[in-house]
Scaffold this active site. Structure first.
Site: not given
Ligand code: NAP
Ligand code: G4F
Length: 342
Positions: A86, A157, A13, A188, A8-10, A130, A153, A88, A132
């Site tokens: 990495a 997790k 995070d 983001r 998930g380097i791309t 997460s 999702y 979805q 979540e």
């Molecule tokens: P992100 O921006 O969506 O990045 C996801 C990464 O996973 C991308 O590099 C993507 O590649 C890669 N990936 C997806 N499917 C893959 C597969 N089948 N094989 C190899 N690589 C794959 O997510 P992020 O926000 O950086 O989050 C990083 C991790 O933390 C994720 O596991 C996410 O679920 C978790 N997390 C995030 C948050 C948050 O708020 N950001 C909170 C809690 C947990 P491409 O660039 O090619 O799409």
């Molecule tokens: O930005 P969101 O899509 O983030 P969500 O669902 O909280 O998930 C993110 O945080 C998780 C950690 O708790 C990660 F594990 C997960 O990978 C991801 O990074 O939505 C945040 C809130 C939700 O309640 C959603 O229903 O925003 C609300 N929302 C309202 N309108 C929307 C929209 N979300 C999105 N994506 N798009 C909208 O138009």
């Protein structure tokens, strides 16, 4: 020189973590997916031609759905640390693609753990768990809070969380879960709600568009700054013993509050620009996530300093800059259109 492998380097995070590890002198290896267009924009600034003697960032094609490839890469690289980021990662999309989400976000993690085991290497393993996973459990949530996922999702997790713990107990692996609450940044993905809002605020201010379509504005999230959270991931792998930690700011605000902050930053009233689209609702919603990260503070010395409102301002400023505005406070620019034309 320590070696790390980041899946998930791309992603958001992955790019901040690669930056952090390179700054600490690591050799960094990243797993990237083959795509028909470039998908490495977030790490372009870190890239050095691998033929150069000073190159310390190396990218390898691979996918979490391809276990054999993961074994061969781990056997070849022999990393000291593996960060499994990495996934979805979009909750709404996980309702559209539940099977794919289970395969990558869930089973993908056990493929990584099993690859470490089969490669027979000593490595420390970080799993991107997460908030979540807490889903319907009321806030504040900490490491002892019951998991009650509300999406494919979240359920995937939870599976990854438990297999990580299982490999720690079954094989004595240094494997940890970082249970991270929402964290955002100018990097983001554009379809997560924070970035969708800050990007829209900037573009509306600039006259490039006039409205943005959103779903549920009542949800409460504990939004922190991604650049700070990757430091917490690293600290988890430097600890003496493996353990699981929550990272969060401890403050929750609604999507509506985030909108208020973002649009006020550019002197606009969001009520004039936000429209409702039920497509963005989820069949089951997570109403409120607010984390208690006191364990990480006590044991790792980690504490968030940027809260959701500060983040909204920071992200709006970055989105203004991305469309051509060069870093002055927004109120210096009376009309971005005339500024752009000048
Ligand atoms: P992100 O921006 O969506 O990045 C996801 C990464 O996973 C991308 O590099 C993507 O590649 C890669 N990936 C997806 N499917 C893959 C597969 N089948 N094989 C190899 N690589 C794959 O997510 P992020 O926000 O950086 O989050 C990083 C991790 O933390 C994720 O596991 C996410 O679920 C978790 N997390 C995030 C948050 C948050 O708020 N950001 C909170 C809690 C947990 P491409 O660039 O090619 O799409
Ligand atoms: O930005 P969101 O899509 O983030 P969500 O669902 O909280 O998930 C993110 O945080 C998780 C950690 O708790 C990660 F594990 C997960 O990978 C991801 O990074 O939505 C945040 C809130 C939700 O309640 C959603 O229903 O925003 C609300 N929302 C309202 N309108 C929307 C929209 N979300 C999105 N994506 N798009 C909208 O138009």
């Amino acid at each position: 020189m320590k070696k790390a492998l980041i899946t998930g380097i791309t992603g958001q995070d992955g790019s901040y973590l690669a930056e952090l590890l390179l700054s600490k002198g690591y050799e960094v290896h990243g797993l990237i997916r083959r795509a028909s267009t470039f998908n490495t924009q977030r790490i372009e600034h870190l890239y050095v031609d691998p033929h150069d003697d000073d190159a310390r960032l190396f990218l390898h094609y691979g996918d979490l759905s391809d276990g054999a490839r993961l074994v061969s890469l781990l056997s070849r690289i022999h990393p000291d640390e593996v960060y499994n980021l990495a996934a979805q990662s979009h909750v709404r999309v996980s309702f559209d693609e539940p099977e794919h989400t289970g395969d990558t976000t869930g089973v993908g993690s056990i493929r990584m753990l099993e690859a470490v085991r089969l490669a027979g290497i000593e490595t420390r393993f970080y799993q991107a768990s997460s908030s979540e996973m807490f889903g319907a459990s009321p806030p504040p949530q900490n490491e002892d809070t019951l998991f009650y996922p509300r999406s494919p999702y979240g359920a995937a997790k939870v599976y990854s969380y438990w297999v990580t713990k299982n490999y720690r107990e079954a094989y004595g692996m240094f494997a940890v879960n970082g249970i991270l609450f929402n964290h955002e940044s100018p990097r983001r993905g554009e379809t997560f709600v924070t970035r969708k809002i800050t990007r829209a605020a900037a573009r509306i201010k600039a006259g490039l568009e006039n409205e943005v379509w959103l779903g549920n504005l009542d949800a409460i999230r504990d939004w922190g700054y991604a650049a700070e959270y990757v430091e917490g991931m690293w600290r988890m792998l430097q600890a003496e013993t493996p353990d699981d930690y929550v990272l969060a700011t401890g403050t929750g605000i609604t999507v509506r509050d985030f909108l208020d902050e973002a649009f006020s930053r550019v002197g606009l009233d969001w009520h004039d620009h936000v429209r409702f689209d039920p497509r963005y609702l989820r069949p089951t919603e997570v109403d409120a996530l607010i984390g208690d990260a006191s364990k990480a503070e006590q044991k790792l010395g980690w504490k968030a300093t940027v809260d959701g409102r500060a983040l909204a301002r920071l992200m709006v400023d970055a989105d203004l800059e991305a469309i051509g505005y060069e870093g002055k406070p927004w109120h210096d620019v009376v009309d971005l259109r005339s500024w752009r034309a000048a």
